[in-house]
Design a protein around this motif. Structure first.
Motif, PDB file in Angstrom:
ATOM      1  N   VAL A   1      26.728  37.217  40.934  1.00 43.94           N
ATOM      2  CA  VAL A   1      26.391  36.501  41.136  1.00 43.94           C
ATOM      3  C   VAL A   1      26.164  34.985  41.800  1.00 43.94           C
ATOM      4  CG1 VAL A   1      26.439  34.872  39.244  1.00 43.94           C
ATOM      5  CG2 VAL A   1      24.410  35.826  39.349  1.00 43.94           C
ATOM      6  N   SER A   2      27.046  34.752  41.772  1.00 44.48           N
ATOM      7  CA  SER A   2      26.915  32.774  42.956  1.00 44.48           C
ATOM      8  C   SER A   2      28.282  32.564  43.421  1.00 44.48           C
ATOM      9  CB  SER A   2      26.634  31.869  41.699  1.00 44.48           C
ATOM     10  OG  SER A   2      28.203  31.917  41.207  1.00 44.48           O
ATOM     11  N   LYS A   3      28.389  32.312  44.665  1.00 44.99           N
ATOM     12  CA  LYS A   3      29.357  31.890  44.595  1.00 44.99           C
ATOM     13  C   LYS A   3      30.639  31.246  44.331  1.00 44.99           C
ATOM     14  CE  LYS A   3      30.328  28.977  49.207  1.00 44.99           C
ATOM     15  NZ  LYS A   3      30.602  28.008  48.778  1.00 44.99           N
ATOM     16  N   GLU A   4      29.667  30.899  43.090  1.00 43.83           N
ATOM     17  CA  GLU A   4      31.249  29.495  42.027  1.00 43.83           C
ATOM     18  C   GLU A   4      31.410  30.997  41.244  1.00 43.83           C
ATOM     19  OE1 GLU A   4      28.119  28.440  42.601  1.00 43.83           O
ATOM     20  OE2 GLU A   4      28.190  27.235  43.575  1.00 43.83           O
ATOM     21  N   HIS A   5      31.027  31.092  40.808  1.00 41.91           N
ATOM     22  CA  HIS A   5      31.172  32.646  40.170  1.00 41.91           C
ATOM     23  C   HIS A   5      32.368  33.469  40.858  1.00 41.91           C
ATOM     24  CE1 HIS A   5      31.735  35.254  36.671  1.00 41.91           C
ATOM     25  NE2 HIS A   5      31.287  36.459  37.234  1.00 41.91           N
ATOM     26  N   LEU A   6      31.673  33.997  42.305  1.00 41.55           N
ATOM     27  CA  LEU A   6      32.941  34.567  42.938  1.00 41.55           C
ATOM     28  C   LEU A   6      34.390  34.365  43.198  1.00 41.55           C
ATOM     29  CD1 LEU A   6      33.632  36.728  45.041  1.00 41.55           C
ATOM     30  CD2 LEU A   6      32.577  35.702  46.610  1.00 41.55           C
ATOM     31  N   GLU A   7      34.001  32.636  43.181  1.00 40.51           N
ATOM     32  CA  GLU A   7      35.543  31.990  43.718  1.00 40.51           C
ATOM     33  C   GLU A   7      36.287  31.940  41.618  1.00 40.51           C
ATOM     34  OE1 GLU A   7      34.364  27.892  45.295  1.00 40.51           O
ATOM     35  OE2 GLU A   7      33.775  29.318  47.216  1.00 40.51           O
ATOM     36  N   LYS A   8      35.453  31.812  41.277  1.00 38.93           N
ATOM     37  CA  LYS A   8      36.967  32.311  39.698  1.00 38.93           C
ATOM     38  C   LYS A   8      36.965  33.796  39.631  1.00 38.93           C
ATOM     39  CE  LYS A   8      35.476  31.887  35.128  1.00 38.93           C
ATOM     40  NZ  LYS A   8      34.592  32.609  34.124  1.00 38.93           N
ATOM     41  N   VAL A   9      36.878  33.908  39.813  1.00 37.94           N
ATOM     42  CA  VAL A   9      36.834  35.965  39.894  1.00 37.94           C
ATOM     43  C   VAL A   9      38.115  36.062  41.133  1.00 37.94           C
ATOM     44  CG1 VAL A   9      36.271  38.226  39.486  1.00 37.94           C
ATOM     45  CG2 VAL A   9      34.880  36.623  38.831  1.00 37.94           C
ATOM     46  N   ARG A  10      37.989  35.515  41.996  1.00 37.18           N
ATOM     47  CA  ARG A  10      39.518  35.637  43.018  1.00 37.18           C
ATOM     48  C   ARG A  10      39.982  34.407  42.383  1.00 37.18           C
ATOM     49  NH1 ARG A  10      36.206  34.604  48.246  1.00 37.18           N
ATOM     50  NH2 ARG A  10      35.413  36.888  49.056  1.00 37.18           N
ATOM     51  N   GLY A  11      39.716  34.049  41.576  1.00 32.83           N
ATOM     52  CA  GLY A  11      40.992  32.666  41.309  1.00 32.83           C
ATOM     53  C   GLY A  11      41.739  33.114  40.639  1.00 32.83           C
ATOM     54  N   TYR A  12      41.210  34.419  39.455  1.00 36.61           N
ATOM     55  CA  TYR A  12      42.174  35.369  38.893  1.00 36.61           C
ATOM     56  C   TYR A  12      43.339  36.111  39.546  1.00 36.61           C
ATOM     57  CZ  TYR A  12      39.928  33.813  34.129  1.00 36.61           C
ATOM     58  OH  TYR A  12      39.549  32.639  33.047  1.00 36.61           O
ATOM     59  N   VAL A  13      42.915  36.642  41.146  1.00 35.14           N
ATOM     60  CA  VAL A  13      44.127  37.537  41.001  1.00 35.14           C
ATOM     61  C   VAL A  13      44.703  36.067  41.941  1.00 35.14           C
ATOM     62  CG1 VAL A  13      44.035  38.944  42.799  1.00 35.14           C
ATOM     63  CG2 VAL A  13      42.049  38.681  42.004  1.00 35.14           C
ATOM     64  N   PHE A  14      44.682  35.407  42.737  1.00 37.71           N
ATOM     65  CA  PHE A  14      45.643  34.693  42.987  1.00 37.71           C
ATOM     66  C   PHE A  14      47.023  34.023  42.316  1.00 37.71           C
ATOM     67  CE2 PHE A  14      41.098  32.667  45.696  1.00 37.71           C
ATOM     68  CZ  PHE A  14      41.714  33.528  47.047  1.00 37.71           C
ATOM     69  N   LEU A  15      45.883  33.530  40.751  1.00 37.42           N
ATOM     70  CA  LEU A  15      46.758  33.041  39.824  1.00 37.42           C
ATOM     71  C   LEU A  15      47.790  34.724  39.708  1.00 37.42           C
ATOM     72  CD1 LEU A  15      47.373  32.196  37.537  1.00 37.42           C
ATOM     73  CD2 LEU A  15      45.634  32.765  35.856  1.00 37.42           C
ATOM     74  N   ALA A  16      47.025  35.817  39.570  1.00 41.23           N
ATOM     75  CA  ALA A  16      48.217  37.377  38.565  1.00 41.23           C
ATOM     76  C   ALA A  16      49.060  37.147  40.242  1.00 41.23           C
ATOM     77  CB  ALA A  16      47.645  38.192  38.776  1.00 41.23           C
ATOM     78  N   ARG A  17      48.799  36.845  41.332  1.00 42.49           N
ATOM     79  CA  ARG A  17      49.840  37.002  42.571  1.00 42.49           C
ATOM     80  C   ARG A  17      50.748  35.950  42.401  1.00 42.49           C
ATOM     81  NH1 ARG A  17      46.059  38.757  46.367  1.00 42.49           N
ATOM     82  NH2 ARG A  17      46.055  40.447  47.367  1.00 42.49           N
ATOM     83  N   ALA A  18      50.400  35.144  41.764  1.00 38.97           N
ATOM     84  CA  ALA A  18      51.616  33.777  41.804  1.00 38.97           C
ATOM     85  C   ALA A  18      52.371  33.909  40.680  1.00 38.97           C
ATOM     86  CB  ALA A  18      50.801  32.544  41.331  1.00 38.97           C
ATOM     87  N   GLU A  19      52.041  34.706  39.704  1.00 45.04           N
ATOM     88  CA  GLU A  19      52.589  35.111  38.671  1.00 45.04           C
ATOM     89  C   GLU A  19      53.683  36.349  39.083  1.00 45.04           C
ATOM     90  OE1 GLU A  19      49.676  32.585  34.752  1.00 45.04           O
ATOM     91  OE2 GLU A  19      49.725  35.107  35.765  1.00 45.04           O
ATOM     92  N   GLY A  20      53.664  36.833  40.055  1.00 46.14           N
ATOM     93  CA  GLY A  20      54.264  38.108  39.973  1.00 46.14           C
ATOM     94  C   GLY A  20      53.799  39.435  40.027  1.00 46.14           C
ATOM     95  N   ALA A  21      52.693  39.288  39.961  1.00 47.37           N
ATOM     96  CA  ALA A  21      51.990  41.007  39.633  1.00 47.37           C
ATOM     97  C   ALA A  21      51.836  41.240  41.079  1.00 47.37           C
ATOM     98  CB  ALA A  21      50.409  40.566  39.011  1.00 47.37           C
ATOM     99  N   GLN A  22      51.241  42.903  40.684  1.00 51.91           N
ATOM    100  CA  GLN A  22      51.402  43.296  41.664  1.00 51.91           C
ATOM    101  C   GLN A  22      50.134  43.656  42.003  1.00 51.91           C
ATOM    102  OE1 GLN A  22      53.901  46.768  42.060  1.00 51.91           O
ATOM    103  NE2 GLN A  22      52.568  47.576  44.011  1.00 51.91           N
ATOM    104  N   VAL A  23      49.253  43.631  42.944  1.00 50.58           N
ATOM    105  CA  VAL A  23      47.637  44.341  43.402  1.00 50.58           C
ATOM    106  C   VAL A  23      47.526  44.923  43.785  1.00 50.58           C
ATOM    107  CG1 VAL A  23      45.291  43.045  44.813  1.00 50.58           C
ATOM    108  CG2 VAL A  23      47.172  41.449  43.577  1.00 50.58           C
ATOM    109  N   HIS A  24      47.316  45.905  43.602  1.00 51.49           N
ATOM    110  CA  HIS A  24      47.155  47.364  44.327  1.00 51.49           C
ATOM    111  C   HIS A  24      45.345  47.604  44.904  1.00 51.49           C
ATOM    112  CE1 HIS A  24      50.980  49.414  42.214  1.00 51.49           C
ATOM    113  NE2 HIS A  24      49.941  48.162  40.721  1.00 51.49           N
ATOM    114  N   CYS A  25      44.628  47.229  44.613  1.00 50.75           N
ATOM    115  CA  CYS A  25      43.586  47.333  45.889  1.00 50.75           C
ATOM    116  C   CYS A  25      42.533  46.329  45.627  1.00 50.75           C
ATOM    117  CB  CYS A  25      43.109  48.960  45.379  1.00 50.75           C
ATOM    118  SG  CYS A  25      42.521  48.842  43.521  1.00 50.75           S
TER     119      CYS A  25
END
Ligand code: NAD
Length: 486
Positions: free
Chosen positions: A329-353
């Motif tokens: 819906v918005s740039k701010e929301h996109l950044e918030k959602v992406r932020g969770y993926v960055f956080l997961a990576r930083a915590e050692g998670a695996q991003v498959h796709c």
């Protein structure tokens, strides 16, 4: 109206479109440019709308249910006749695909009016006898007055009409405030109200932000009822602001919905449905699945197939009917959602796709849009913010489990309790697990099949109260017990 080629919306108060002195920009998420200018209403506009609604209340509430039903049905017909126009506007304003707007959002808005137009004709009240006291008791239900209705941006007209339809069908008058990010279809609907037969002041729509227009509505002493759909954090503010007035509140809030997949599930059907339940509408549905617990014996196989299917969930330009997802819906929301993926990576998670793994090719005119691919994450702890907080985007986490009791405890181990799904061919287990999951709605071997007669809503931080069928009837009326001694 247009202002430098942009659509300029006006408030709809007392049956008239009224200009507002200030406006805010609302964007077309698929190109990242201003689509329209929305009134930045405040206390003054809300006051005018509440006054109009109060004046309209005595005669509207005195009409018979059948008379009101006729007006609702006429509005449904008018909306349906313009379905394509509304679907195009919803898709442009929200970022959702034209297919979703055509097949889900606008048809459901039409159905909301038809459903409540017919269901109000059949409600009954209670009656009891007390012969030993020479009494008969019965209840009556009366409309509450001016209903304040506040809705979010993910299913704009769908959720707004889910509130307006029962409120007015039951004899209330309303002041509604849609999300400032997605106001266009509500404004278009105002153009149909007079023709449908709504007297001036029965439906008033005030556009603007939450902290100004929304707050003025919530704090208004002459609005005894608030139906709110939105985030858990906003609900807290609304609860505090309405507390001095002891308002009737219905709160439909966020979720962190689990899917629990047992080894005996129909895997093909389960994967098809959980991909849909994770990513539909860009993951921007309060009911979307965001934690998938899979029995360990089938976990590797499930994960591989799920990732393949997620990659086939097509993201792209909303106007292309072959796409499954459009823009967030918005740039701010996109950044918030992406932020969770960055956080997961930083915590050692695996991003498959998806995010950071695959590339999305967009036409040049859409490169400024807020797009994100379906993203699947594993190796993330239950205690991580990624597994605890509502992300509200196309991101889902998979994790294995060993035992039934264990998975129930883990699925329940969040502050939310909106929806859940259970996948198994064992009928006994399905009932046992569904009963123990802390969620207002549990789907077994399916997702998001809705019977509007049944209660809709969440427990824990996902909400207070239920709406739908009899629950909307109860919420939008006050009950009175009357005792007659003979
Ligand atoms: P939000 O809480 O930011 O806004 C919702 C509405 O409240 C908007 O109209 C907004 O302008 C208004 N608002 C904001 N602050 C306010 C205030 N102080 N006073 C009065 N009104 C105020 O939510 P959102 O971002 O628009 O929507 C997404 C959220 O909605 C997610 O959490 C999602 O889960 C939830 N949601 C829940 C359901 C449900 O039925 N349970 C359905 C759809 C969306």
């Amino acid at each position: 109206m247009s202002n430098q080629g942009k659509l300029v919306l006006e408030n709809y108060i007392g049956g008239k479109f009224l200009p507002c002195k200030k406006h805010i920009d609302s964007f077309n998420p698929s190109i990242g440019e201003v689509y329209c200018r929305v009134p930045d209403s405040g206390a003054e506009e809300v006051e005018a709308a509440v006054t109009a609604a109060k004046e309209a209340f005595p005669s509207w509430s005195a009409k018979s249910p059948a008379e009101r039903a006729q007006v609702l049905n006429k509005l449904a017909d008018l909306l349906e006749a313009r379905l394509e126009e509304f679907a195009q506007a919803e898709s442009k304003d929200q970022g959702k695909t034209i297919t979703a707007a055509r097949n889900v959002d606008i048809p459901r808005a039409v159905y909301n009016f038809r459903y409540f137009a017919s269901s109000i004709l059949y409600h009954t009240t209670e009656c009891s006898q007390m012969d030993h006291m020479g009494c008969v008791n019965y209840t009556i239900r009366c409309p509450v007055g001016v209903a304040g209705l506040i809705s979010p941006w993910n299913l704009p007209l769908y959720l707004l009409t889910w509130k307006i339809a029962p409120a007015v069908a039951l004899g209330n008058t309303v002041v509604a405030k849609p999300s400032e990010m997605t106001s266009v279809t509500a404004w278009m609907m105002c153009q149909l109200l007079e023709e449908a037969g709504f007297p001036p002041g029965v439906v008033n729509i005030v556009f603007g932000t939450g902290p100004r227009a929304g707050d003025a509505l919530v704090a208004h002493p002459d609005v005894p009822l608030i139906s709110f759909t939105g985030s858990t954090s906003t609900a807290r503010v609304i609860t505090e602001r309405s507390a001095p007035h002891y308002k009737k509140l219905s709160l439909e809030l966020g979720g962190k919905n689990p899917a629990v997949v047992f080894a005996d599930a129909d895997l093909e059907e389960c994967i098809r449905t959980t991909v849909r339940s994770s990513f539909s509408n860009q993951g921007e549905i309060c009911l979307c699945t965001s934690r998938i617990f899979v029995e360990r014996s089938i976990y590797p196989q499930f994960l591989a197939k799920f990732v393949d299917a997620a990659r086939q969930w097509k993201t792209g330009v909303p106007s292309d009917p072959s796409n499954n997802n459009g823009a967030l819906v918005s740039k701010e929301h996109l950044e918030k959602v992406r932020g969770y993926v960055f956080l997961a990576r930083a915590e050692g998670a695996q991003v498959h796709c998806g995010e950071g793994v695959d590339t999305l090719n967009l036409p040049p005119q859409n490169v400024g849009g807020y797009f994100m691919l379906p993203t699947v994450i594993t190796e993330v702890k239950d205690s991580s913010r990624v597994m605890q907080e509502e992300i509200f985007g196309p991101v889902t986490c998979l994790t294995p489990f060993e035992k039934e009791e264990e998975v129930i405890a883990r699925a329940n181990g969040v502050r939310y309790g909106l929806a859940a799904s259970v996948w198994s061919r064992d009928v006994g287990r399905v009932h046992r697990v569904a009963k123990q999951l802390q969620a207002g709605m549990v789907w077994t071997n399916c997702w998001m099949i809705r019977d509007l007669n049944l209660p809709f809503g969440g427990m824990k931080c996902s909400g207070i109260g239920r709406e739908g069928g009899k629950d909307s009837y109860h919420f939008f009326t006050e009950v009175k017990s009357i005792t007659v001694k003979h």
